[in-house]
Design an enzyme around this catalytic site. Structure first.
Site, PDB file in Angstrom:
ATOM      1  N   ARG A  98      87.888 -32.553 -33.247  1.00  0.00           N
ATOM      2  CA  ARG A  98      87.385 -31.264 -32.818  1.00  0.00           C
ATOM      3  C   ARG A  98      88.572 -30.460 -32.283  1.00  0.00           C
ATOM      4  O   ARG A  98      89.275 -30.921 -31.379  1.00  0.00           O
ATOM      5  CB  ARG A  98      86.361 -31.460 -31.711  1.00  0.00           C
ATOM      6  CG  ARG A  98      85.809 -30.159 -31.247  1.00  0.00           C
ATOM      7  CD  ARG A  98      84.769 -30.350 -30.198  1.00  0.00           C
ATOM      8  NE  ARG A  98      84.069 -29.087 -30.007  1.00  0.00           N
ATOM      9  CZ  ARG A  98      83.043 -28.953 -29.217  1.00  0.00           C
ATOM     10  NH1 ARG A  98      82.576 -29.975 -28.557  1.00  0.00           N
ATOM     11  NH2 ARG A  98      82.469 -27.784 -29.081  1.00  0.00           N
TER      12      ARG A  98
ATOM     13  N   HIS B 280      81.601 -22.782 -30.487  1.00  0.00           N
ATOM     14  CA  HIS B 280      80.432 -23.603 -30.868  1.00  0.00           C
ATOM     15  C   HIS B 280      80.135 -23.477 -32.370  1.00  0.00           C
ATOM     16  O   HIS B 280      79.005 -23.683 -32.801  1.00  0.00           O
ATOM     17  CB  HIS B 280      79.145 -23.179 -30.121  1.00  0.00           C
ATOM     18  CG  HIS B 280      79.164 -23.386 -28.642  1.00  0.00           C
ATOM     19  ND1 HIS B 280      78.669 -22.443 -27.766  1.00  0.00           N
ATOM     20  CD2 HIS B 280      79.592 -24.408 -27.890  1.00  0.00           C
ATOM     21  CE1 HIS B 280      78.798 -22.877 -26.528  1.00  0.00           C
ATOM     22  NE2 HIS B 280      79.366 -24.082 -26.576  1.00  0.00           N
TER      23      HIS B 280
ATOM     24  N   PHE C 297      70.511 -26.436 -15.207  1.00  0.00           N
ATOM     25  CA  PHE C 297      69.222 -25.747 -15.278  1.00  0.00           C
ATOM     26  C   PHE C 297      68.071 -26.591 -14.740  1.00  0.00           C
ATOM     27  O   PHE C 297      67.046 -26.050 -14.320  1.00  0.00           O
ATOM     28  CB  PHE C 297      68.950 -25.270 -16.714  1.00  0.00           C
ATOM     29  CG  PHE C 297      69.634 -23.967 -17.013  1.00  0.00           C
ATOM     30  CD1 PHE C 297      71.025 -23.881 -17.006  1.00  0.00           C
ATOM     31  CD2 PHE C 297      68.907 -22.811 -17.257  1.00  0.00           C
ATOM     32  CE1 PHE C 297      71.676 -22.675 -17.249  1.00  0.00           C
ATOM     33  CE2 PHE C 297      69.543 -21.596 -17.502  1.00  0.00           C
ATOM     34  CZ  PHE C 297      70.923 -21.536 -17.494  1.00  0.00           C
TER      35      PHE C 297
HETATM   36  P1  ADP Z   1      77.545 -29.068 -22.750  1.00  0.00           P
HETATM   37  O1  ADP Z   1      77.547 -29.917 -24.018  1.00  0.00           O
HETATM   38  O2  ADP Z   1      77.925 -27.645 -22.979  1.00  0.00           O
HETATM   39  O3  ADP Z   1      78.205 -29.700 -21.577  1.00  0.00           O
HETATM   40  P2  ADP Z   1      74.673 -29.525 -22.820  1.00  0.00           P
HETATM   41  O4  ADP Z   1      74.364 -29.044 -24.187  1.00  0.00           O
HETATM   42  O5  ADP Z   1      74.595 -30.972 -22.545  1.00  0.00           O
HETATM   43  O6  ADP Z   1      76.042 -28.929 -22.296  1.00  0.00           O
HETATM   44  O7  ADP Z   1      73.660 -28.766 -21.827  1.00  0.00           O
HETATM   45  C1  ADP Z   1      73.709 -28.913 -20.440  1.00  0.00           C
HETATM   46  C2  ADP Z   1      72.558 -28.113 -19.841  1.00  0.00           C
HETATM   47  O8  ADP Z   1      71.350 -28.530 -20.472  1.00  0.00           O
HETATM   48  C3  ADP Z   1      72.381 -28.313 -18.362  1.00  0.00           C
HETATM   49  O9  ADP Z   1      72.184 -27.062 -17.727  1.00  0.00           O
HETATM   50  C4  ADP Z   1      71.103 -29.116 -18.240  1.00  0.00           C
HETATM   51  O10 ADP Z   1      70.344 -28.704 -17.163  1.00  0.00           O
HETATM   52  C5  ADP Z   1      70.376 -28.812 -19.515  1.00  0.00           C
HETATM   53  N1  ADP Z   1      69.627 -30.007 -19.894  1.00  0.00           N
HETATM   54  C6  ADP Z   1      70.112 -31.102 -20.467  1.00  0.00           C
HETATM   55  N2  ADP Z   1      69.147 -32.040 -20.633  1.00  0.00           N
HETATM   56  C7  ADP Z   1      68.031 -31.508 -20.131  1.00  0.00           C
HETATM   57  C8  ADP Z   1      66.698 -31.950 -19.985  1.00  0.00           C
HETATM   58  N3  ADP Z   1      66.325 -33.170 -20.407  1.00  0.00           N
HETATM   59  N4  ADP Z   1      65.828 -31.104 -19.415  1.00  0.00           N
HETATM   60  C9  ADP Z   1      66.199 -29.883 -19.010  1.00  0.00           C
HETATM   61  N5  ADP Z   1      67.444 -29.404 -19.124  1.00  0.00           N
HETATM   62  C10 ADP Z   1      68.347 -30.197 -19.671  1.00  0.00           C
END
Ligand code: ADP
Length: 397
Positions: free
Chosen positions: A90, A180, A284
């Site tokens: 990546r 992304h 979140f």
């Molecule tokens: P990144 O890959 O950009 O670090 P993610 O795609 O993992 O981020 O997303 C992270 C966000 O998704 C966080 O704000 C988290 O609260 C939300 N999130 C992840 N899993 C859940 C879940 N099971 N329920 C609610 N929100 C979730």
């Protein structure tokens, strides 16, 4: 055929080994704290997790440790590193040079280096990861660079130019690039397959909502616009990033608070977004909990996110002359039914009607969440950037 996917950061290297013929993950893990002390977490599919805290002075040692773990007699998943057909990396920024993935050669490395100023935190680490693999894997093992920016290179100039003096575009390549891209490409193709429609015939808005969030408008099989910009700071407000703000705020705060450019950059990227608004969290799940308990600033942060997301979808519908499909993906998009519903609320006028009986409680699986009669089809499609990188790598070699 086995493909190793590596996502190198300045002090970490996340990896997954795929058997790409059937899309299964043989092992995955993370080498962390490279150059500090070192921690390798290795998760072989169907076997016990293995953790090593042997020193990791640099990325070369980290890659060597990952490869050793893959062929280890006890927890390994292959018997020899020659069973790794190629490595997909990546890479954050390919500048204006790459609209698709490429096999790495000296020219590609030169461009990745040339793009250091555009991706100062990621591109140097990405290149170190490539060079570490070249040093440790058998000579001739193909290395493929999969750029976060590539998918967005089809944007027309009217979408990617900023109204600054033109010389800054010429001198510093300042323009919208978008990020992304691997995810936007993957979910936009996947949703067309899922719906049994031809990709090129659809007008799609892809909503990648995670810690970092971005939107893309995809029409005629090409990205037409995207919400992130020169850097991932632009677009919707995010976990800790501002998203779009009046640019005049930047010098205003710098003068008032006596901040240096680096301090201001840190404020915009790390201390703002829903974290900055709520004072609660960038996550979140925490925000929803706090809002439910009556925290007004947490609710405000959620309302701002939904409102800004809604405006971007509306603007992309206008830009494309309509929209057939809206796709939600990534942590928030895949898991948070409230946020999907809040973003789509009041968009009924343009044919977006969410089916609460399907949307509520839906997490992490492919589904149509709009009503059967909804003019616009709204879907959840879980993203899989690592698999997409492995597929791209296979296609190239
Ligand atoms: P990144 O890959 O950009 O670090 P993610 O795609 O993992 O981020 O997303 C992270 C966000 O998704 C966080 O704000 C988290 O609260 C939300 N999130 C992840 N899993 C859940 C879940 N099971 N329920 C609610 N929100 C979730």
């Amino acid at each position: 055929m086995n493909i190793l996917v590596i996502n190198c950061g300045s002090s970490s290297a996340k990896f997954q080994l795929f058997d790409i013929d059937n899309g299964t993950v043989l092992a995955k893990g993370n080498a962390e704290r490279i150059g500090i002390d070192g921690k390798l977490t290795f998760k072989p599919t169907g076997k016990d997790e293995f953790v090593s805290t042997d020193p990791m002075p640099d990325h070369k040692v980290a890659v060597k440790m990952i490869l050793d773990a893959l062929v280890d007699k006890t927890h390994g998943v292959i018997s020899d590193i020659s069973e790794i057909a190629a490595v997909g990396h990546r890479v954050l920024h390919g500048g204006k040079y790459y609209s698709a993935s490429v096999i790495v050669d000296d020219d590609v490395k030169r461009v990745i280096r040339e793009c250091f100023p555009l991706g100062p935190l990621h591109n140097p680490a990405n290149l170190i990861g490539i060079e570490a693999c070249e040093a440790v894997l058998p000579k001739g093992t193909p290395q493929v660079a999969v750029f976060d920016t590539a998918f967005h290179q089809t944007m027309p100039p009217k979408a990617y130019m900023y109204a600054l003096p033109y010389e800054y575009y010429e001198k510093y390549s300042i323009r919208r690039y978008g990020f992304h891209g691997t995810s936007h490409r993957y979910v936009s193709h996947r949703v067309a397959d899922f719906l049994g429609k031809k990709y090129e015939d659809l007008k799609i808005v892809t909503c990648h909502l995670g810690n970092g969030s971005s939107f893309a408008a995809v029409k005629d099989g090409k990205c037409q616009d995207t919400s992130m910009g020169l850097t991932p700071l632009a677009g919707i407000c995010m976990g800790t990033r501002t998203g779009d703000i009046d640019p005049a705020i930047v010098p205003f705060i710098m003068k008032k608070e006596g901040l240096s450019p680096d301090e201001m950059d840190n404020l915009l990227n790390k201390k703002s977004g829903v974290q900055g608004i709520s004072g609660v969290s960038s996550d979140f799940r925490d925000l929803e909990k706090a809002a439910k308990e009556g925290n007004e600033r947490a609710q405000l942060a959620l309302d701002m996110f939904a409102y800004q997301g809604k405006k971007i979808i509306g603007s992309y519908a206008a830009a494309m002359g309509g929209v057939d499909v809206v796709v939600f993906t990534a942590g928030i998009g895949e898991n948070t039914d409230h946020m999907r519903a809040a973003i789509c609320k009041d968009l009924e006028f343009m044919g977006i009607e969410i089916d609460d009986s399907v949307n509520t409680g839906l997490r992490g699986k492919e589904a149509i969440i709009s009503k059967p009669g909804s003019k616009v089809t709204v879907c959840v499609i879980p993203t899989n950037e690592e698999l997409a990188i492995a597929q791209e790598t296979k296609a190239l070699i």
